[in-house]
Design a protein around this motif. Structure first.
Motif, PDB file in Angstrom:
ATOM      1  N   THR A   1      32.366  32.120  41.636  1.00 38.23           N
ATOM      2  CA  THR A   1      32.723  32.805  42.870  1.00 38.23           C
ATOM      3  C   THR A   1      33.991  32.177  43.446  1.00 38.23           C
ATOM      4  O   THR A   1      34.058  30.960  43.622  1.00 38.23           O
ATOM      5  CB  THR A   1      31.590  32.703  43.905  1.00 38.23           C
ATOM      6  N   TYR A   2      34.985  33.013  43.729  1.00 33.77           N
ATOM      7  CA  TYR A   2      36.271  32.515  44.195  1.00 33.77           C
ATOM      8  C   TYR A   2      36.551  33.005  45.607  1.00 33.77           C
ATOM      9  O   TYR A   2      36.303  34.159  45.926  1.00 33.77           O
ATOM     10  CB  TYR A   2      37.403  33.023  43.291  1.00 33.77           C
ATOM     11  N   THR A   3      37.098  32.136  46.430  1.00 36.99           N
ATOM     12  CA  THR A   3      37.607  32.598  47.717  1.00 36.99           C
ATOM     13  C   THR A   3      39.042  33.069  47.510  1.00 36.99           C
ATOM     14  O   THR A   3      39.721  32.664  46.567  1.00 36.99           O
ATOM     15  CB  THR A   3      37.591  31.473  48.764  1.00 36.99           C
ATOM     16  N   ILE A   4      39.509  33.915  48.412  1.00 35.32           N
ATOM     17  CA  ILE A   4      40.859  34.452  48.272  1.00 35.32           C
ATOM     18  C   ILE A   4      41.895  33.340  48.334  1.00 35.32           C
ATOM     19  O   ILE A   4      42.843  33.298  47.544  1.00 35.32           O
ATOM     20  CB  ILE A   4      41.119  35.519  49.352  1.00 35.32           C
ATOM     21  N   ASP A   5      41.733  32.403  49.269  1.00 35.15           N
ATOM     22  CA  ASP A   5      42.706  31.320  49.396  1.00 35.15           C
ATOM     23  C   ASP A   5      42.737  30.456  48.143  1.00 35.15           C
ATOM     24  O   ASP A   5      43.811  30.004  47.714  1.00 35.15           O
ATOM     25  CB  ASP A   5      42.388  30.464  50.616  1.00 35.15           C
ATOM     26  N   GLN A   6      41.578  30.206  47.533  1.00 34.44           N
ATOM     27  CA  GLN A   6      41.541  29.404  46.318  1.00 34.44           C
ATOM     28  C   GLN A   6      42.303  30.083  45.184  1.00 34.44           C
ATOM     29  O   GLN A   6      43.065  29.451  44.458  1.00 34.44           O
ATOM     30  CB  GLN A   6      40.086  29.144  45.904  1.00 34.44           C
ATOM     31  N   VAL A   7      42.087  31.380  45.032  1.00 34.19           N
ATOM     32  CA  VAL A   7      42.766  32.115  43.966  1.00 34.19           C
ATOM     33  C   VAL A   7      44.264  32.198  44.245  1.00 34.19           C
ATOM     34  O   VAL A   7      45.093  32.020  43.350  1.00 34.19           O
ATOM     35  CB  VAL A   7      42.166  33.524  43.818  1.00 34.19           C
ATOM     36  N   LEU A   8      44.626  32.435  45.501  1.00 39.20           N
ATOM     37  CA  LEU A   8      46.035  32.522  45.864  1.00 39.20           C
ATOM     38  C   LEU A   8      46.741  31.192  45.606  1.00 39.20           C
ATOM     39  O   LEU A   8      47.835  31.159  45.025  1.00 39.20           O
ATOM     40  CB  LEU A   8      46.161  32.917  47.335  1.00 39.20           C
ATOM     41  N   ASN A   9      46.119  30.104  46.004  1.00 31.70           N
ATOM     42  CA  ASN A   9      46.712  28.790  45.749  1.00 31.70           C
ATOM     43  C   ASN A   9      46.829  28.509  44.250  1.00 31.70           C
ATOM     44  O   ASN A   9      47.808  27.928  43.781  1.00 31.70           O
ATOM     45  CB  ASN A   9      45.880  27.692  46.410  1.00 31.70           C
ATOM     46  N   PHE A  10      45.805  28.949  43.492  1.00 35.51           N
ATOM     47  CA  PHE A  10      45.833  28.743  42.051  1.00 35.51           C
ATOM     48  C   PHE A  10      47.004  29.498  41.410  1.00 35.51           C
ATOM     49  O   PHE A  10      47.734  28.953  40.588  1.00 35.51           O
ATOM     50  CB  PHE A  10      44.514  29.199  41.429  1.00 35.51           C
ATOM     51  N   ILE A  11      47.198  30.754  41.817  1.00 35.50           N
ATOM     52  CA  ILE A  11      48.304  31.542  41.261  1.00 35.50           C
ATOM     53  C   ILE A  11      49.640  30.886  41.579  1.00 35.50           C
ATOM     54  O   ILE A  11      50.510  30.759  40.719  1.00 35.50           O
ATOM     55  CB  ILE A  11      48.280  32.980  41.815  1.00 35.50           C
ATOM     56  N   GLN A  12      49.812  30.465  42.828  1.00 40.54           N
ATOM     57  CA  GLN A  12      51.094  29.888  43.228  1.00 40.54           C
ATOM     58  C   GLN A  12      51.392  28.585  42.478  1.00 40.54           C
ATOM     59  O   GLN A  12      52.537  28.317  42.137  1.00 40.54           O
ATOM     60  CB  GLN A  12      51.102  29.668  44.740  1.00 40.54           C
ATOM     61  N   ARG A  13      50.346  27.797  42.198  1.00 41.69           N
ATOM     62  CA  ARG A  13      50.549  26.540  41.466  1.00 41.69           C
ATOM     63  C   ARG A  13      50.794  26.771  39.979  1.00 41.69           C
ATOM     64  O   ARG A  13      51.488  25.987  39.335  1.00 41.69           O
ATOM     65  CB  ARG A  13      49.323  25.630  41.625  1.00 41.69           C
ATOM     66  N   ASN A  14      50.204  27.832  39.441  1.00 41.18           N
ATOM     67  CA  ASN A  14      50.235  28.037  37.993  1.00 41.18           C
ATOM     68  C   ASN A  14      50.956  29.321  37.601  1.00 41.18           C
ATOM     69  O   ASN A  14      50.702  29.868  36.524  1.00 41.18           O
ATOM     70  CB  ASN A  14      48.801  28.071  37.451  1.00 41.18           C
ATOM     71  N   TYR A  15      51.869  29.771  38.443  1.00 41.48           N
ATOM     72  CA  TYR A  15      52.498  31.072  38.205  1.00 41.48           C
ATOM     73  C   TYR A  15      53.194  31.138  36.853  1.00 41.48           C
ATOM     74  O   TYR A  15      53.125  32.153  36.145  1.00 41.48           O
ATOM     75  CB  TYR A  15      53.496  31.380  39.318  1.00 41.48           C
ATOM     76  N   ALA A  16      53.859  30.076  36.462  1.00 41.55           N
ATOM     77  CA  ALA A  16      54.605  30.083  35.198  1.00 41.55           C
ATOM     78  C   ALA A  16      53.689  30.226  33.992  1.00 41.55           C
ATOM     79  O   ALA A  16      54.140  30.625  32.912  1.00 41.55           O
ATOM     80  CB  ALA A  16      55.436  28.803  35.070  1.00 41.55           C
ATOM     81  N   SER A  17      52.401  29.910  34.144  1.00 44.20           N
ATOM     82  CA  SER A  17      51.457  30.005  33.031  1.00 44.20           C
ATOM     83  C   SER A  17      50.797  31.372  32.923  1.00 44.20           C
ATOM     84  O   SER A  17      50.068  31.623  31.960  1.00 44.20           O
ATOM     85  CB  SER A  17      50.359  28.934  33.191  1.00 44.20           C
ATOM     86  N   LEU A  18      51.024  32.252  33.899  1.00 44.63           N
ATOM     87  CA  LEU A  18      50.394  33.565  33.868  1.00 44.63           C
ATOM     88  C   LEU A  18      51.031  34.437  32.791  1.00 44.63           C
ATOM     89  O   LEU A  18      52.206  34.274  32.460  1.00 44.63           O
ATOM     90  CB  LEU A  18      50.516  34.240  35.229  1.00 44.63           C
ATOM     91  N   PRO A  19      50.279  35.381  32.241  1.00 46.68           N
ATOM     92  CA  PRO A  19      50.835  36.254  31.209  1.00 46.68           C
ATOM     93  C   PRO A  19      52.002  37.082  31.731  1.00 46.68           C
ATOM     94  O   PRO A  19      51.975  37.561  32.864  1.00 46.68           O
ATOM     95  CB  PRO A  19      49.652  37.171  30.843  1.00 46.68           C
TER      96      PRO A  19
END
Length: 385
Positions: A253-271
């Motif tokens: 289960t993910y909170t929106i802020d957790q997912v948003l922070n994760f994307i911003q930290r790992n953006y270069a690794s996204l497909p």
């Protein structure tokens, strides 16, 4: 007396039109405009430093990005409109849309295509409204019937507001255009003009496009996607978050802020993948709505030619000064202050912008221009691309 009556009639009709348009506006609606593409199929008028969405192509005083924003602003508050772009084009967005809120400009730290940028915008929207109705659109759409557009999109938003489905928007093809994407319709659902999706076909060869039109089963893919925020988040989560961070939260289960922070930290690794391939073609429960507003994707010279009214000799002249003799079936676009004198030309594109002049067969120009752009880049460098 007669003049004052005419003025009153005009004002009444204008007010009625405005009321008709704004009846579709809702605080529950949000828009995501994708404005990070390069658009080199419209080269040389669309260049890497200033792509087509930032160009006043028709000389109307508004760019394609501004027209798209204006269209959305009639359906939702301006602070409900998010624009996704990259760092290079962010200054152009700010310059052309000064009314866009700073929090509504989604800037990719590195280029990762539309699935990643839509994810950023979605999470910002969902923090404001968990069940928001969302419209995702490219920034280079041309709509000829605004009233039909608002009516079609409003109907689609009502559907996705009550069901967790992705609804893409298609229009009936008018010609075998190889530069467009196609959607194959399946069975008709419980709503008029809404069908299951059998397949997505991206930019087929002309002979296949002819077969598609003859079958009557295919629509042009406008690139418009309608959904609610919760449904889209679940689709994106399957692609991104369980893949990259399966243990980020307990019980999956993910909170929106957790997912948003994760994307911003790992953006270069996204497909690095467009949303149609990353989400639409990988998700069950995707439907297509057959819309009836006039539409064109201003992505190719051929589509521009087909869209615009033809003059003498079936020539299309786009906001240019041109003297033509014995010319047929051409499309011409010149810079302001330049004059073209053309004799004996048939079936060609003549386009000049800045330091590049293009003269090539109109036909299937997309493949030709892609070839020329690559050759120019190799031989003369990036400055001409």
């Amino acid at each position: 007396m007669l003049f004052s009556i005419i003025i009153r009639i005009f004002v009444a009709e204008y007010e009625l039109t405005c009321k008709s348009i704004y009846m579709y506006q809702s605080e529950k609606h949000f828009g995501i405009i994708l404005a990070g593409g390069i658009g080199l199929r419209l080269w040389p008028c669309s260049r890497e430093q200033k792509p087509k969405q930032f160009v006043d192509f028709f000389g109307t005083g508004r760019t394609q990005l501004q027209d798209t924003f204006d269209r959305f602003a009639r359906m939702m508050p301006q602070d409900h409109i998010y624009v996704c772009t990259n760092q290079e084009y962010a200054p152009l967005v700010r310059e052309q849309l000064p009314e866009l809120g700073a929090d509504c400009l989604m800037i990719e730290p590195v280029n990762r295509n539309t699935t990643a940028s839509v994810s950023l915008a979605l999470l910002h929207i969902q923090k404001r409204d968990e069940r928001a109705g969302i419209i995702i659109t490219p920034s280079d759409q041309y709509v000829t019937n605004d009233e039909a557009f608002y009516r079609n999109i409003s109907t689609g938003l009502e559907i996705v507001g009550s069901r967790d489905v992705l609804l893409v928007v298609g229009v009936k093809p008018t010609r075998p255009e190889p530069g467009y994407g196609y959607i194959q319709m399946g069975a008709n659902g419980q709503y008029p003009n809404v069908y299951t999706v059998k397949s997505f076909i991206e930019k087929p060869e002309r002979q296949f496009a002819q077969m598609f039109i003859k079958s009557g089963e295919f629509l042009w893919n406008t690139g418009l996607i309608l959904c609610n925020a919760t449904c889209l988040r679940q689709c994106l989560r399957q692609l991104f978050f369980e893949l990259f961070a399966p243990g980020m939260c307990e019980n999956n289960t993910y909170t929106i802020d957790q997912v948003l922070n994760f994307i911003q930290r790992n953006y270069a690794s996204l497909p690095n993948i467009p949303i149609d391939q990353g989400v639409l073609q990988q998700t069950s429960g995707v439907y297509v709505m057959k819309a009836d507003f006039g539409w064109a994707d201003l992505g190719t010279w051929h589509s521009v030619y087909e869209l615009m009214s033809h003059g003498d000799g079936d020539n299309v002249v786009i906001n240019s000064e041109v003297l033509m003799e014995d010319c047929h079936d051409n499309v011409v676009k010149m810079p302001k202050g330049h004059l073209a004198v053309i004799q004996g030309l048939e079936g060609y594109i003549v386009a000049e912008a800045d330091d590049v002049l293009l003269i090539c067969k109109k036909g299937d120009s997309s493949a030709l221009i892609r070839k020329y752009v690559n050759e120019v880049r190799l031989k003369y460098g990036e400055e001409f691309v």
